[in-house]
Design a protein around this motif. Structure first.
Motif, short mmCIF file in Angstrom:
data_model
loop_
_atom_site.label_atom_id
_atom_site.label_comp_id
_atom_site.label_asym_id
_atom_site.label_seq_id
_atom_site.Cartn_x
_atom_site.Cartn_y
_atom_site.Cartn_z
N ALA A 55 7.14 -4.48 -3.03
CA ALA A 55 5.93 -3.95 -2.39
C ALA A 55 4.68 -4.33 -3.18
O ALA A 55 3.66 -4.69 -2.59
CB ALA A 55 6.04 -2.43 -2.24
N ALA A 56 4.75 -4.26 -4.50
CA ALA A 56 3.59 -4.63 -5.32
C ALA A 56 3.31 -6.12 -5.21
O ALA A 56 2.15 -6.54 -5.09
CB ALA A 56 3.83 -4.22 -6.77
N ALA A 57 4.36 -6.95 -5.26
CA ALA A 57 4.17 -8.40 -5.16
C ALA A 57 3.61 -8.80 -3.80
O ALA A 57 2.77 -9.70 -3.71
CB ALA A 57 5.50 -9.12 -5.42
N ALA A 61 0.94 -1.88 0.84
CA ALA A 61 0.58 -0.50 0.51
C ALA A 61 1.48 0.50 1.23
O ALA A 61 1.88 1.51 0.64
CB ALA A 61 -0.89 -0.25 0.87
N ASP A 62 1.81 0.24 2.49
CA ASP A 62 2.66 1.17 3.23
C ASP A 62 4.06 1.23 2.61
O ASP A 62 4.64 2.30 2.47
CB ASP A 62 2.76 0.78 4.70
CG ASP A 62 1.45 0.97 5.45
OD1 ASP A 62 0.62 1.80 4.99
OD2 ASP A 62 1.24 0.30 6.46
N LEU A 67 7.62 5.03 -1.31
CA LEU A 67 8.46 5.22 -2.49
C LEU A 67 8.07 6.45 -3.30
O LEU A 67 8.80 6.88 -4.18
CB LEU A 67 8.40 3.98 -3.38
CG LEU A 67 8.83 2.67 -2.71
CD1 LEU A 67 8.69 1.52 -3.69
CD2 LEU A 67 10.23 2.77 -2.17
N PHE A 68 6.92 7.04 -2.97
CA PHE A 68 6.42 8.18 -3.72
C PHE A 68 6.78 9.50 -3.04
O PHE A 68 6.82 9.60 -1.82
CB PHE A 68 4.89 8.11 -3.87
CG PHE A 68 4.45 7.10 -4.87
CD1 PHE A 68 4.33 7.44 -6.20
CD2 PHE A 68 4.18 5.80 -4.49
CE1 PHE A 68 3.95 6.49 -7.14
CE2 PHE A 68 3.78 4.85 -5.41
CZ PHE A 68 3.66 5.20 -6.74
N ASP A 76 -3.35 7.89 0.59
CA ASP A 76 -3.78 6.50 0.36
C ASP A 76 -3.62 6.08 -1.10
O ASP A 76 -4.27 5.16 -1.57
CB ASP A 76 -5.21 6.31 0.84
CG ASP A 76 -6.19 7.29 0.22
OD1 ASP A 76 -5.75 8.21 -0.51
OD2 ASP A 76 -7.39 7.16 0.46
N TYR A 77 -2.72 6.74 -1.81
CA TYR A 77 -2.51 6.45 -3.23
C TYR A 77 -2.12 4.99 -3.46
O TYR A 77 -2.70 4.30 -4.29
CB TYR A 77 -1.42 7.38 -3.80
CG TYR A 77 -1.08 7.09 -5.24
CD1 TYR A 77 -1.83 7.63 -6.27
CD2 TYR A 77 0.00 6.27 -5.57
CE1 TYR A 77 -1.52 7.36 -7.59
CE2 TYR A 77 0.31 6.00 -6.89
CZ TYR A 77 -0.45 6.55 -7.90
OH TYR A 77 -0.14 6.27 -9.21
#
Length: 142
Positions: A55-57, A61-62, A67-68, A76-77
């Motif tokens: 997701a980071a690569a 954002a969704d 994952l949180f 919108d973290y």
């Protein structure tokens, strides 16, 4: 002679039927999308780390947001986090660390120490989730 209801035209009947069919279809699509939505987090720590890396690569954002633990971050973290990384974010690597009986996920720059973020890994309903509350210890110090 009693007066009855005015006779409806076939066009107005078709319009009502089309409206009912349209609303039914829309409701069905909404229910289906809710029912097939994947659960938050991941089934294991390893899967959570891989999903976070991807997701980071991909700057997804969704994908990162799911994952949180929703009770620990704003809606919108993940988008804000990825925005802070900037457009030219370095290649990232993910590592899971075990400290004092707890698991932590570290997302850091693969090149240098310019970027490092640590999140506590929690478990809910058999799924692993990231906790948005920063760990008390600086896990990014090498």
């Amino acid at each position: 002679m009693p007066q009855g209801r005015p006779k409806r035209s076939s066009k107005s009947r078709l319009a009502v039927i089309a409206l009912i069919v349209g609303l039914g279809t829309w409701l069905g699509v909404v229910c289906y999308s809710i029912a097939t939505e994947p659960p938050p987090g991941a089934p294991s720590v390893t899967a959570l780390a891989e999903k976070a890396r991807k997701a980071a690569a991909d700057r997804d954002a969704d994908g990162l947001q799911t994952l949180f633990d929703e009770d620990t971050v704003s809606d919108d973290y993940a988008a804000d986090y990825l925005d802070r990384l900037g457009e030219d974010a370095p290649a990232l690597q993910v590592r899971v660390e075990h400290r004092d009986g707890s698991d932590f996920l570290l997302l850091r720059s693969a090149r240098d120490d310019s970027l490092c973020t640590a999140w506590h890994i929690t478990e809910r309903d058999g799924r692993r989730l990231l906790d948005g509350v920063p760990p008390a210890e600086n896990l990014c110090a090498r």
